[in-house]
Scaffold this active site. Structure first.
Site, PDB file in Angstrom:
ATOM      1  N   ASP A 266      -3.938  20.517  35.619  1.00  0.00           N
ATOM      2  CA  ASP A 266      -3.027  20.314  34.501  1.00  0.00           C
ATOM      3  C   ASP A 266      -3.331  21.360  33.438  1.00  0.00           C
ATOM      4  OD1 ASP A 266      -1.559  19.445  32.352  1.00  0.00           O
ATOM      5  OD2 ASP A 266      -2.668  17.577  32.066  1.00  0.00           O
ATOM      6  N   ASP A 299       3.816  30.739  30.995  1.00  0.00           N
ATOM      7  CA  ASP A 299       5.251  30.575  31.269  1.00  0.00           C
ATOM      8  C   ASP A 299       5.471  29.096  31.545  1.00  0.00           C
ATOM      9  OD1 ASP A 299       7.924  31.538  31.777  1.00  0.00           O
ATOM     10  OD2 ASP A 299       7.536  31.186  33.895  1.00  0.00           O
ATOM     11  N   CYS A 352      12.296  29.763  29.880  1.00  0.00           N
ATOM     12  CA  CYS A 352      13.668  30.134  30.225  1.00  0.00           C
ATOM     13  C   CYS A 352      14.631  29.185  29.506  1.00  0.00           C
ATOM     14  CB  CYS A 352      13.892  30.116  31.731  1.00  0.00           C
ATOM     15  SG  CYS A 352      13.348  28.620  32.559  1.00  0.00           S
TER      16      CYS A 352
END
Length: 906
Positions: A266, A299, A352
């Site tokens: 995690d 990301d 994104c």
């Protein structure tokens, strides 16, 4: 092609065929989605009409040339010289067709984009040839199908050889592949130069042309010289989902890097990684050392609303609650990344998504929690990628609640809570709203689809000036209230040095632990889940359901993110598989193994004094990973390998490992970098979940002849070891037709007079003994020889040459196996086909005469008991194979092994 056909023609239970809807037939409307971004986007700076027009158009196809820069330029040259002129000559309805074009801001034009409509692509033959080229090179890893905007974060991370890098949320792996390429930049040249510096006698038979090519390519910033030119850097690629972690491995193992470790944790609570202790001096106690990173890419999982051009379900499913629910996890991932980064290091945060709640709000909150702009700076990257169009980050924005109501300020939310309660405001927190403008958020980068015909994206580059500590006072102002345990953990981390022993942490806890438990735990971290008090504030059954709901919510929001590639659907029944929450950072994780590491309710010894009254079931679907065991440098198998291949003594012996509990080299010997070895050995029982490390260097072969090394060099390990191999294990090739024949025909015979058909290598392979060799493709002086270009570029047929000479700047080195009666390139079939197409523009089928020879020998063989010719699965057993069946179509990790080598083939 079969999968694609099946997707288009799915059959329902009623027997009716369901056709996949056309892109233009899908409705691209979402009232809340459009309302929010119309309110958010300033019409003075953003053309809203153009924004929505482009967002409703299909996303162009894009791809990137992968691998080392020299090899990538070689493949790019084939595209430019062979396929682009053919496509440019096409006209449709009286107008020239737009060919694929390089992305202007990507270095060396190694990223390309194609906007040609599908109806044109399907109509003209040059596009068919171009598609065949793309598929061929993609299958062997030379081309990566990747969205343009997803290529930006690795470029802004500014990775250089020798650095220690982490990709915290790495799957599916396209960005990790870019990072690996950067770590290995210039490695081959450095190795050759290091050998030359040690003396020409150590060039191991290298031809003068290779030395000249090395001198031409030496330049730029090549600072990683400490290990005889080999890359000393490291990439740790991590993903919380085990299945996605293995998808990541599949994506990046094509790059054959020994400087890669894949983990399964995690990211919000990624554990500290121990390093070997420093030597004891002056009888002082040994201090624990922990790994810090030069660069970290975060990301993070996001709502993905910038991907609606390719993820059409976004138009139907977009909800403001998606972003609100991910805010806390995103903040924790970014904060953890900053904690693990060295002072002077860099973190790139990207999503994104276009939602400021997931972007500017996350960056601002993380900066505040880490001491502000004085300790962590936002980097201005406006000069990094000339030609890239983007908008600056926002200082002002609005927040939409889960009922699609827009709020301008946090004070408005507080007033609403006082008047009408917080039924629909539960996920809104103060940190989601704009600050007073003190942070330079305009240095962030917002990429809108209409700017350069891409998807939506957000990037922030942060540079850590000094070490950061989250003080309790600072964090009390942040995301919700916290339980006493997590507050204590945070204060322990602030008051004890990193790497402190568990006893000192227990003493700190005894001094600060409060007696009351705060029941408002709306935003618990993974550490809080692991360190539950024994006396919970609610019934155990309700608490267990709450934990399950939180895990399910995290995984469902993780799936919302549409990354660079399309993920395979999870197996039935595993869609909401529970995550295993990892231990707190900096803890001595070996004290937690093996009792309840995979349990969401496991308790960290040393941080609580009591045992939990219940225990959650561990996830039995988590497959067992074989341990990583390093071989003793004096191991007999390594000694035999070094002797057989006459390996240079400078090639390190202490980096070979196997993957089994006994540490016995039974089937495969792997090779890793020195730092990867140190990490794996130092954290062997720490609870860290290592999934992958190392490349296959040697694979055991069933050899029946005495004196022949049973360990053959695997294709993926050859580029690393080939410069250290002795001259007697080398076969040199100069004629392009000879290489072509070896690629087309598998197991060509060499006994009798058949060796005459193998050109200039015929006599050499006739006289050498059985075993593994290295085939070096080198420059020749005749017209049908390979020629080296002085431009460090093409390695393909040059269309300007009437006779079609192959011009080559890249040193081609291939594995070769000599059996009793034949010789064979040990390459997978897809690699053979790709090389034939790239070098010779030939897509002829491959020839495998070994099957015919085996069947013929079988007919002539007198069999007493036919049952002895088959194994328990009914497969044919080849004579002399020691009872091993022949699986002609088997695909192993190293390629089609049966098509690569057979000890008695021919």
């Amino acid at each position: 092609m079969g999968k694609r056909w099946a997707d288009k023609n799915r059959t329902s239970r009623g027997g009716q065929t369901r056709q996949r809807a056309d892109y233009h037939e899908i409705e691209k409307q979402n009232e809340a989605y459009e309302y929010y971004y119309n309110e958010l986007l300033d019409s003075e700076y953003v053309d809203r009409d153009e924004f929505w027009k482009v967002l409703r158009c299909e996303l162009p196809n894009s791809f990137r040339f992968a691998g080392s820069k020299r090899h990538a330029l070689q493949v790019q040259k084939v595209l430019k010289d062979r396929y682009i002129p053919e496509i440019t000559s096409i006209e449709y309805e009286g107008l020239p067709v737009e060919p694929p074009a390089p992305v202007s801001w990507f270095p060396e034009q190694l990223a390309w984009q194609m906007t040609t409509p599908k109806k044109i692509i399907r109509r003209f033959a040059p596009f068919k040839s171009f598609q065949r080229f793309l598929v061929s090179e993609t299958s062997v890893g030379n081309i990566s199908r990747q969205e343009i905007v997803s290529m930006i974060p690795p470029l802004l991370l500014d990775v250089r050889p020798g650095m220690i890098v982490m990709d915290l949320c790495a799957a599916p792996g396209s960005k990790s592949a870019q990072l690996i390429e950067m770590l290995h930049e210039g490695e081959e040249t450095r190795i050759l130069q290091a050998m030359r510096n040690d003396g020409d006698q150590k060039m191991r038979g290298m031809n003068p042309e290779s030395k000249g090519l090395m001198e031409e390519s030496l330049g730029g910033e090549l600072a990683d010289w400490s290990d005889n030119g080999r890359s000393t850097g490291l990439l740790i690629a991590n993903d919380v989902d085990y299945k996605r972690a293995h998808m990541l491995i599949h994506q990046i193992k094509r790059l054959n890097s020994p400087n890669l470790i894949v983990t399964n944790h995690d990211a919000t609570m990624y554990p500290s990684i121990k390093l070997p202790p420093e030597p004891v001096t002056n009888n002082k106690p040994v201090k624990g050392k922990y790994l810090k990173f030069d660069r970290i890419l975060a990301d993070v999982p996001c709502s993905g609303d910038g991907t609606s051009r390719k993820n059409l379900s976004m138009w139907k499913n977009w909800s403001p609650g998606n972003a609100l629910g991910l805010f806390t996890a995103q903040v924790r991932i970014l904060v953890r990344a900053l904690q693990m980064t060295k002072a002077g290091g860099r973190v790139v945060y990207s999503t994104c998504s276009m939602n400021p709640v997931e972007n500017e709000a996350v960056v601002a909150t993380a900066l505040e929690r880490c001491g502000g702009i004085s300790r962590v700076d936002l980097v201005d990257c406006s000069d990094r990628l000339p030609g890239l169009k983007y908008m600056p980050g926002l200082h002002e924005w609005k927040v939409m609640d889960k009922l699609a109501k827009i709020w301008n300020t946090w004070s408005d939310v507080e007033l609403e809570r006082e008047l009408n309660g917080e039924a629909h405001l539960g996920k809104l927190v103060k940190e989601m709203f704009p600050r007073n403008g003190s942070l330079p958020l305009d240095r962030c980068m917002r990429i809108y689809p209409h700017l350069q015909n891409t998807g939506g994206f957000f990037i922030a580059v942060l540079e850590k000036k000094f070490e950061v500590k989250e003080t309790t006072g600072t964090k009390s102002q942040h995301i919700g209230a916290k339980s006493s345990v997590i507050a204590s953990v945070e204060e322990i981390e602030a008051k004890t040095a990193e790497g402190a022993d568990p006893i000192s942490k227990i003493e700190t806890l005894d001094a600060i632990a409060p007696s009351q438990v705060n029941e408002d735990v709306g935003f618990e971290s993974a550490a809080a889940r692991q360190n539950k008090e024994v006396a919970p504030a609610e019934p155990l059954s309700a608490q267990k359901h709450k934990l399950d709901d939180e895990a399910d919510e995290f995984m469902s929001t993780k799936r919302l993110k549409v990354r660079d590639e399309i993920d395979d659907a999870a197996p039935r029944g595993e869609e909401d598989r529970q995550v295993h929450w990892s231990p707190p950072p900096g803890a001595q994780l070996e004290f937690t193994r093996p009792t309840a590491v995979d349990s969401v309710d496991s308790v960290e010894p040393g941080l609580t004094h009591q045992t939990p009254s219940y225990k959650a079931k561990s996830d039995k679907r988590q497959p067992y990973e074989e341990p990583f065991k390093y071989l003793d440098p004096s191991h007999a198998e390594l000694e035999s390998v070094y002797q057989f291949y006459e390996l240079s003594p400078d090639f390190p012996k202490d980096r070979f490992m196997v993957r089994n509990a006994t540490g016995t080299p039974a089937k495969t010997i792997y090779y890793t970098s020195a730092l990867a070895r140190d990490i794996l050995t130092s954290n062997e029982r720490s609870g860290l979940k290592f999934v992958h490390c190392g490349i296959k260097m040697f694979v055991k072969q069933d050899v029946q002849k005495e004196g022949v090394c049973k360990w053959r060099i695997q294709t993926e390990g050859l580029p690393i070891i080939e410069t250290s191999i002795g001259e007697r294990r080398v076969v040199r090739l100069t004629r392009k037709e000879t290489l072509k024949s070896l690629l087309v025909e598998m197991f060509p015979k060499v006994d009798g007079q058949a060796w005459n058909d193998l050109g200039e290598i015929g006599q050499r392979v006739r006289d050498i003994g059985m075993g593994c060799y290295v085939l070096r493709v080198e420059k020749g002086e005749r017209e049908n020889n390979f020629r080296y270009s002085k431009l460090l570029r093409p390695c393909a047929l040059n269309s300007d040459n009437a006779d079609g000479w192959a011009i080559c700047s890249e040193r081609m080195v291939l594995p070769l196996w000599r059996s009793f009666h034949s010789v064979n390139l040990m390459l997978p079939k897809e690699e053979r086909k790709a090389m034939l197409l790239r070098l010779y523009n030939d897509d002829s089928p491959l020839e495998d005469h070994s099957k015919d020879r085996f069947l013929k020998s079988k007919e002539n063989r007198v069999t007493v008991d036919t049952d002895h010719d088959r194994d328990t699965k009914g497969r044919e057993i080849q004579p002399g194979s020691g009872g091993s069946p022949i699986d002609w179509d088997s695909d192993s990790a190293g390629g089609n092994e049966a098509s690569m080598v057979s000890p008695t083939a021919g």
